[in-house]
Write a protein that holds these residues in place. Structure first.
Motif, PDB file in Angstrom:
ATOM      1  N   UNK A 137     -23.671 -55.673  -3.381  1.00  0.00           N
ATOM      2  CA  UNK A 137     -22.801 -56.842  -3.433  1.00  0.00           C
ATOM      3  C   UNK A 137     -21.397 -56.453  -3.853  1.00  0.00           C
ATOM      4  N   UNK A 138     -20.418 -57.253  -3.377  1.00  0.00           N
ATOM      5  CA  UNK A 138     -19.010 -56.894  -3.455  1.00  0.00           C
ATOM      6  C   UNK A 138     -18.214 -57.651  -4.505  1.00  0.00           C
ATOM      7  N   UNK A 139     -18.744 -58.771  -5.001  1.00  0.00           N
ATOM      8  CA  UNK A 139     -17.970 -59.658  -5.878  1.00  0.00           C
ATOM      9  C   UNK A 139     -16.725 -60.170  -5.159  1.00  0.00           C
ATOM     10  N   UNK A 140     -16.936 -60.686  -3.932  1.00  0.00           N
ATOM     11  CA  UNK A 140     -15.834 -61.232  -3.152  1.00  0.00           C
ATOM     12  C   UNK A 140     -15.464 -60.326  -1.991  1.00  0.00           C
ATOM     13  N   UNK A 141     -14.752 -60.921  -1.003  1.00  0.00           N
ATOM     14  CA  UNK A 141     -14.432 -60.147   0.205  1.00  0.00           C
ATOM     15  C   UNK A 141     -12.933 -60.066   0.474  1.00  0.00           C
ATOM     16  N   UNK A 142     -12.092 -60.358  -0.506  1.00  0.00           N
ATOM     17  CA  UNK A 142     -10.645 -60.342  -0.271  1.00  0.00           C
ATOM     18  C   UNK A 142     -10.164 -58.996   0.257  1.00  0.00           C
ATOM     19  N   UNK A 143     -10.804 -57.912  -0.187  1.00  0.00           N
ATOM     20  CA  UNK A 143     -10.388 -56.569   0.227  1.00  0.00           C
ATOM     21  C   UNK A 143     -11.346 -55.977   1.259  1.00  0.00           C
ATOM     22  N   UNK A 144     -12.016 -56.834   2.037  1.00  0.00           N
ATOM     23  CA  UNK A 144     -13.047 -56.349   2.950  1.00  0.00           C
ATOM     24  C   UNK A 144     -12.542 -55.315   3.955  1.00  0.00           C
TER      25      UNK A 144
END
Length: 269
Positions: A137-144
Motif C-alpha cells: 500500500x502507498x498511503x495515497x497516489x499523488x506521486x503515482x
C-alpha cells in the motif's frame, strides 16, 4: 420361477452416471436450464439456494444431473454432517489443499492504503499466495507516476494499481492517465473509500451514508451511523463482516481480478 428385471431400457439408451458433489457452502455451480450461476449458501431437504455475484438468490431442486460444475454435469447432494474441507477460497476460486505459497513474483499490486490491502488479503489472500503476488500500500497516489517510474515495470515485472474513487473528472483520473507504461495497469472503483465497496447488508446497515463535502469521510460515516468516532475500530467492524467475495460490490471484484490476471500474465518469449 426365473425373475426378470422390469427395466427394458437398452444399455446404450441409459444415461451415463455423473459424479455426486456435496452442496457445501461456497461451491459455485450453474443451473443449465436458466443459466443462473452462483455459490451455494444453503442446502435443505430437496433444495439448494444459490447466490450470484450481484447478491441475487435463487432456489433450485436437488435433481439428478441438475447442475454444471466447471462445465461438467454433476448431481448435487446434501452435505453429510461433520467438518468438511472448504472447496472454495474466499474469492470463489477452487481451493488447493496443502498448496505452498509460490516464491514472490517481481510484479506487484499497489493499493492506496492499509484498509485496501487488508480487504484484498481477506478475500484474495489464498489466490495471491498461490500466484506469488505481493500487495503493497502507498498511503495515497499523488506521486503515482514517479512511483511507477521508480518501480520500472517490464514484461517480467508487471505493476497493477488499484485506485479509490476513479471516476471521470477527478484528481484520481488525471493521475491515472499520467501512467503510460504498457506494463503498468491502473484501475479503480467508484467509491470514495474502500469501506463503501463492502455491501451495506453485510455490515448490517441499510446503506452507506452521504457525508457533506469538507468533512472527513470516515469520521462522518461513523457519526451518521451512530458508531463511536474511532475509525480504526469502525474499519475492524467492517472487515470482520467480510467472509467472501459475496460481501463485496462487483465494481471492486472485477477490478481486483483484472489486476491479478494482469500481473500474472507470463512474459512472451
Amino acid at each position: 420361477m426365473r425373475q426378470y428385471s422390469a427395466d427394458l431400457t437398452p444399455p446404450w439408451k441409459k444415461p451415463t452416471p455423473v459424479p455426486e458433489v456435496a452442496a457445501e457452502p461456497g461451491l459455485v455451480v450453474e443451473e443449465p436450464g436458466t443459466g443462473f450461476c452462483g455459490a451455494v449458501i444453503r442446502c435443505e431437504a430437496g433444495t439448494v439456494t444459490l447466490e450470484d455475484r450481484f447478491g441475487k438468490h435463487r432456489v433450485f431442486p436437488l435433481e439428478p444431473r441438475g447442475f454444471l460444475l466447471e462445465g461438467r454435469v454433476v448431481t448435487l447432494v446434501r452435505p453429510s454432517a461433520g467438518p468438511v474441507r472448504p472447496t472454495r477460497t474466499a474469492s470463489g476460486s477452487v481451493a488447493v489443499p496443502g498448496a505452498r505459497a509460490r516464491v514472490a513474483r517481481a510484479g506487484r499490486i499497489y493499493v492506496e492504503g492499509r484498509h485496501d490491502a487488508e480487504l484484498v488479503e481477506r478475500v484474495w489472500g489464498d489466490d495471491l499466495r498461490i500466484e506469488g503476488v505481493v500487495v503493497e500500500y502507498l498511503e495515497g497516489i499523488d506521486d503515482l507516476p514517479a512511483i511507477v517510474d521508480t518501480f520500472a515495470p517490464g514484461a517480467d515485472a508487471r505493476l497493477g494499481v488499484l485506485v479509490d474513487h476513479l471516476v471521470p473528472g477527478t484528481k484520481e483520473s488525471r493521475i491515472a492517465q499520467a501512467v503510460t507504461s504498457e506494463y503498468a495497469l491502473v484501475v479503480g472503483h467508484p467509491y470514495i473509500d474502500v469501506w463503501e465497496a463492502v455491501k451495506p447488508a453485510s455490515v448490517g446497515i441499510p446503506s452507506w451514508p452521504r457525508v457533506p463535502r469538507g468533512q472527513d469521510w470516515k469520521t462522518g460515516v461513523c457519526r451518521a451511523l451512530g458508531w463511536p468516532e474511532n475509525t480504526g475500530a469502525a474499519w475492524q467492524r467492517i472487515l470482520d463482516s467480510v467472509h467472501s467475495y459475496r460481501d463485496l460490490q462487483p465494481e471492486l471484484l472485477g477490478r481486483v481480478e483484472e489486476l491479478i490476471d494482469f500481473v500474472t500474465t507470463p512474459a512472451e518469449e
